[in-house]
Design an enzyme around this catalytic site. Structure first.
Site, PDB file in Angstrom:
ATOM      1  N   ARG A  16       0.803  -1.225   0.000  1.00 19.89           N
ATOM      2  CA  ARG A  16       0.000   0.000   0.000  1.00 19.89           C
ATOM      3  C   ARG A  16       0.842   1.284   0.000  1.00 19.89           C
ATOM      4  O   ARG A  16       0.322   2.363  -0.232  1.00 19.89           O
ATOM      5  CB  ARG A  16      -0.957  -0.011   1.201  1.00 19.89           C
ATOM      6  CG  ARG A  16      -2.162  -0.917   0.985  1.00 19.89           C
ATOM      7  CD  ARG A  16      -2.964  -1.092   2.253  1.00 19.89           C
ATOM      8  NE  ARG A  16      -2.288  -1.997   3.188  1.00 19.89           N
ATOM      9  CZ  ARG A  16      -2.664  -2.172   4.450  1.00 19.89           C
ATOM     10  NH1 ARG A  16      -3.676  -1.484   4.948  1.00 19.89           N
ATOM     11  NH2 ARG A  16      -2.024  -3.024   5.229  1.00 19.89           N
ATOM     12  N   GLU A 157      -8.536 -12.415  13.627  1.00 18.77           N
ATOM     13  CA  GLU A 157      -8.184 -11.448  12.580  1.00 18.77           C
ATOM     14  C   GLU A 157      -9.447 -10.870  11.958  1.00 18.77           C
ATOM     15  O   GLU A 157     -10.474 -11.540  11.879  1.00 18.77           O
ATOM     16  CB  GLU A 157      -7.334 -12.138  11.500  1.00 18.77           C
ATOM     17  CG  GLU A 157      -5.943 -12.482  11.960  1.00 18.77           C
ATOM     18  CD  GLU A 157      -5.213 -11.292  12.542  1.00 18.77           C
ATOM     19  OE1 GLU A 157      -4.945 -10.333  11.805  1.00 18.77           O
ATOM     20  OE2 GLU A 157      -4.939 -11.290  13.758  1.00 18.77           O
ATOM     21  N   ASN A 172      -5.358  -5.972  18.777  1.00 17.01           N
ATOM     22  CA  ASN A 172      -4.014  -6.509  18.999  1.00 17.01           C
ATOM     23  C   ASN A 172      -3.013  -5.535  18.392  1.00 17.01           C
ATOM     24  O   ASN A 172      -3.049  -5.269  17.194  1.00 17.01           O
ATOM     25  CB  ASN A 172      -3.933  -7.885  18.315  1.00 17.01           C
ATOM     26  CG  ASN A 172      -2.513  -8.400  18.213  1.00 17.01           C
ATOM     27  OD1 ASN A 172      -1.647  -8.022  18.989  1.00 17.01           O
ATOM     28  ND2 ASN A 172      -2.287  -9.275  17.230  1.00 17.01           N
ATOM     29  N   ARG A 335      26.815  25.574   1.399  1.00 15.38           N
ATOM     30  CA  ARG A 335      26.949  24.153   1.044  1.00 15.38           C
ATOM     31  C   ARG A 335      28.050  23.492   1.865  1.00 15.38           C
ATOM     32  O   ARG A 335      28.746  24.135   2.640  1.00 15.38           O
ATOM     33  CB  ARG A 335      27.210  24.046  -0.453  1.00 15.38           C
ATOM     34  CG  ARG A 335      25.992  24.499  -1.274  1.00 15.38           C
ATOM     35  CD  ARG A 335      26.382  24.880  -2.682  1.00 15.38           C
ATOM     36  NE  ARG A 335      27.090  23.805  -3.339  1.00 15.38           N
ATOM     37  CZ  ARG A 335      27.875  23.971  -4.419  1.00 15.38           C
ATOM     38  NH1 ARG A 335      28.017  25.179  -4.956  1.00 15.38           N
ATOM     39  NH2 ARG A 335      28.480  22.946  -4.951  1.00 15.38           N
ATOM     40  N   ALA A 382      30.170  43.532  -2.628  1.00  8.17           N
ATOM     41  CA  ALA A 382      28.970  42.971  -3.251  1.00  8.17           C
ATOM     42  C   ALA A 382      29.286  42.374  -4.620  1.00  8.17           C
ATOM     43  O   ALA A 382      30.104  42.914  -5.364  1.00  8.17           O
ATOM     44  CB  ALA A 382      27.911  44.054  -3.398  1.00  8.17           C
ATOM     45  N   ASN A 388      36.196  29.574  -9.292  1.00 12.11           N
ATOM     46  CA  ASN A 388      36.972  28.427  -8.801  1.00 12.11           C
ATOM     47  C   ASN A 388      37.093  27.308  -9.812  1.00 12.11           C
ATOM     48  O   ASN A 388      37.837  26.372  -9.603  1.00 12.11           O
ATOM     49  CB  ASN A 388      36.332  27.889  -7.513  1.00 12.11           C
ATOM     50  CG  ASN A 388      34.906  27.407  -7.737  1.00 12.11           C
ATOM     51  OD1 ASN A 388      34.202  27.915  -8.599  1.00 12.11           O
ATOM     52  ND2 ASN A 388      34.488  26.424  -6.964  1.00 12.11           N
ATOM     53  N   TYR A 389      36.370  27.401 -10.907  1.00  9.74           N
ATOM     54  CA  TYR A 389      36.260  26.251 -11.827  1.00  9.74           C
ATOM     55  C   TYR A 389      36.675  26.677 -13.224  1.00  9.74           C
ATOM     56  O   TYR A 389      36.115  27.623 -13.784  1.00  9.74           O
ATOM     57  CB  TYR A 389      34.801  25.782 -11.810  1.00  9.74           C
ATOM     58  CG  TYR A 389      34.522  24.508 -12.553  1.00  9.74           C
ATOM     59  CD1 TYR A 389      35.343  23.401 -12.417  1.00  9.74           C
ATOM     60  CD2 TYR A 389      33.413  24.412 -13.395  1.00  9.74           C
ATOM     61  CE1 TYR A 389      35.068  22.227 -13.088  1.00  9.74           C
ATOM     62  CE2 TYR A 389      33.131  23.240 -14.075  1.00  9.74           C
ATOM     63  CZ  TYR A 389      33.964  22.142 -13.918  1.00  9.74           C
ATOM     64  OH  TYR A 389      33.668  20.990 -14.590  1.00  9.74           O
ATOM     65  N   SER A 407      33.719  45.719  -4.952  1.00  8.68           N
ATOM     66  CA  SER A 407      32.507  45.110  -5.498  1.00  8.68           C
ATOM     67  C   SER A 407      32.754  44.575  -6.901  1.00  8.68           C
ATOM     68  O   SER A 407      33.535  45.139  -7.661  1.00  8.68           O
ATOM     69  CB  SER A 407      31.379  46.143  -5.559  1.00  8.68           C
ATOM     70  OG  SER A 407      30.978  46.453  -4.257  1.00  8.68           O
TER      71      SER A 407
END
Ligand code: UD1
Ligand code: CA
Length: 474
Positions: A16, A157, A172, A335, A382, A388-389, A407
């Site tokens: 179910r 049952e 039960n 992250r 800002a 980084n990649y 900024s």
């Protein structure tokens, strides 16, 4: 109290749930259904813990290896009923002492209720004890049949019950305690002559009773503890009840929860006194929050450490350390591997990953900070991006103490900005900037005078320019 054996029945299909995930692996409050049951059972310290697995056995066994490495798993290949599952779990060996049997899909059962139940069973020296509950809608459950002296006769049952028996509200719960040797003997006498053609564990009760053994049926105080999960509606209902329990626990321990109905805290989280949680806050996994911290509204923290007095507003963080008195948000995404120093700030629309920010340093607005080490007292202007990649590999950026990044600076990694250095706004920094220097990397500005008056004659801009006091002066 000594508990010899605990047997958890978890071989059912869970049809179910309509799920590719085995039913007992569905989670509420950061633990699988089976995990909740085992967490409660383990507090009774059974000498021997056995789990009967069947449907999705590989996944369930792998999960058990993680959460209950001491448990023995028993494989039930085809569904032969709860009696068949119990037979397999005992493998024909009768063992002395108390055997507790329960299902793997009842996450609300508490260790306290189980302890009380097993103690009552052992003290009364019963052959079998059944934990019962009164449900306003008993549909689907086995009913408790008592004689004129109110003693338990047998369990019937739903599918085998007469119309009259269906009007019995005592059900039960599926939790039993047995005298090991007597259970072993009675299991051998089960037959499948019933509506489902299965071996019913519940029939053991009638068998023992007919043999003149003493049986106990005890009703649990709070029937909600016995609620099982068979579908996603019941999954959500159980989750809400566990949420309420957890929230109540923390509120009684000194945590302010403004709106407990929208606050979801995993059972694995730890909170100190005087933490405040605003509406829509979710704290997951191994998150810990120290005193005075304020979290939310609408924030989700997974496996985070929040130090004293920190504030998190409308943000999401994973595997992040948020230092004492630090501020996060609104709309910040932190992250894995982010470390915010004491009194530091990760402000609005800032994303960080694998980056550490020193004491008192700030990334106030609209920046991406990935793979970086930032010293103390520095300010990241800002819209600064830590580039980084390079499309193939990630590279690191190091920023010293008391640095001022202008900024809209692009810091193209790998690159180092020394202590006390500045970068000019809008610079693309590809070379290291020595301590105390300013890094400037942008083309010089050239103004083409009256360009608008000539090229955009009659436009609102041109009219504004004509009318400007600047122009008139000339
Ligand atoms: C069972 C009880 C019923 C009780 C109810 C409480 C029986 C015959 N009936 O009914 O009296 O009111 O629990 O929730 O026991 N399982 C196996 N192998 C099997 C069959 C079941 O491991 O061959 C496991 C299931 O995974 C589940 C538990 O045993 O965890 C109970 O089985 P289920 O089919 O849910 O029994 P119910 O019909 O709910
Ligand atoms: Ca069931």
């Amino acid at each position: 109290m000594a508990l010899q054996t605990a047997i958890v029945l978890a071989a059912g299909e869970g049809t179910r749930m309509k799920s590719s995930l085995p039913k007992v692996l569905h989670e509420v409050a950061g633990r699988s259904l089976l995990g909740h049951v085992l967490h409660a059972v383990n507090q009774l310290q059974p000498n021997d813990l056995r789990v009967v697995v069947g449907a999705g056995s590989e996944e369930v066994t792998a999960h058990l290896a993680q959460i209950a490495p001491k448990a023995t798993t028993i494989f039930q290949e085809t569904r032969g009923g709860t009696g068949h599952a119990a037979q397999l779990a005992l493998a024909g060996k009768t063992s002395k002492g108390t055997i507790l049997i329960l299902a793997g899909d009842t996450p609300l059962l508490t260790a306290d209720s189980l302890k009380q139940f097993v103690e009552m069973h052992a003290q009364g020296k019963f052959a079998a004890s059944v934990l019962t509950a009164e449900h306003s809608d008993p549909t689907g459950y086995g009913r408790i049949i008592r004689d004129d002296n109110d003693e338990l006769l047998r369990i019937v049952e739903e599918k085998d019950a007469s119309e009259n028996e269906k009007y019995i509200f005592e059900i039960n719960s599926g939790v039993y305690a047995f005298d090991g040797e007597k259970l072993g003997a009675a299991l051998g006498k089960l037959t499948s002559s019933n509506a489902q053609g299965e071996l019913y564990l519940t029939d053991v009760i009638g068998i023992l009773k007919s043999a003149g053994e003493s049986i106990a049926a005890v009703m649990i105080d709070d029937f909600t503890e016995t609620l099982g999960v068979n579908d996603r509606v019941q999954l959500a209902e159980s989750a809400a009840m566990i949420r309420d329990r957890i929230n109540e626990h923390w509120m009684r321990s000194g945590v302010t929860i403004i709106d407990p109905t929208t606050t979801w805290i995993d059972s694995t989280v730890h909170l100190a006194q005087d933490v405040t949680l605003h509406p829509g806050t979710s704290l997951f996994g191994k998150t810990t929050v120290e005193s005075g911290a304020v979290i939310g509204p609408r924030s989700t923290l997974t496996d985070c450490q929040v130090k004293a007095g920190a504030q998190v507003l409308e943000s999401i963080a994973v595997e992040t350390v948020i230092g004492e008195g630090a501020t996060v948000g609104p709309f910040t995404y932190l992250r894995a591997g982010t470390q915010l120093g004491d009194l530091s700030k990760a402000g609005a629309f800032v994303e960080m990953k694998k980056a550490s920010l020193g004491t008192g340093s700030k990334v106030p607005h609209l920046s991406y900070v990935g793979d970086a080490t930032i010293g103390d007292g520095s300010n990241i202007g800002a819209a600064t991006i830590f580039v980084n990649y390079d499309g193939v590999e990630k590279h690191h950026t190091t920023i010293g103490d008391h640095v001022r990044i202008g900024s809209d600076t692009m810091l193209v990694a790998p690159v180092i900005v020394g202590d006390g250095a500045y970068t000019a706004a809008g610079s693309v920094i590809t070379e290291d900037v020595p301590a105390g220097a300013i890094g400037i990397s942008r083309s010089e500005q050239r103004n083409v005078l009256d360009w608008v008056l000539r090229k955009r004659k009659g436009s609102k801009s041109a009219q504004a320019a004509e009318a400007s006091s600047d122009k008139k002066k000339k």
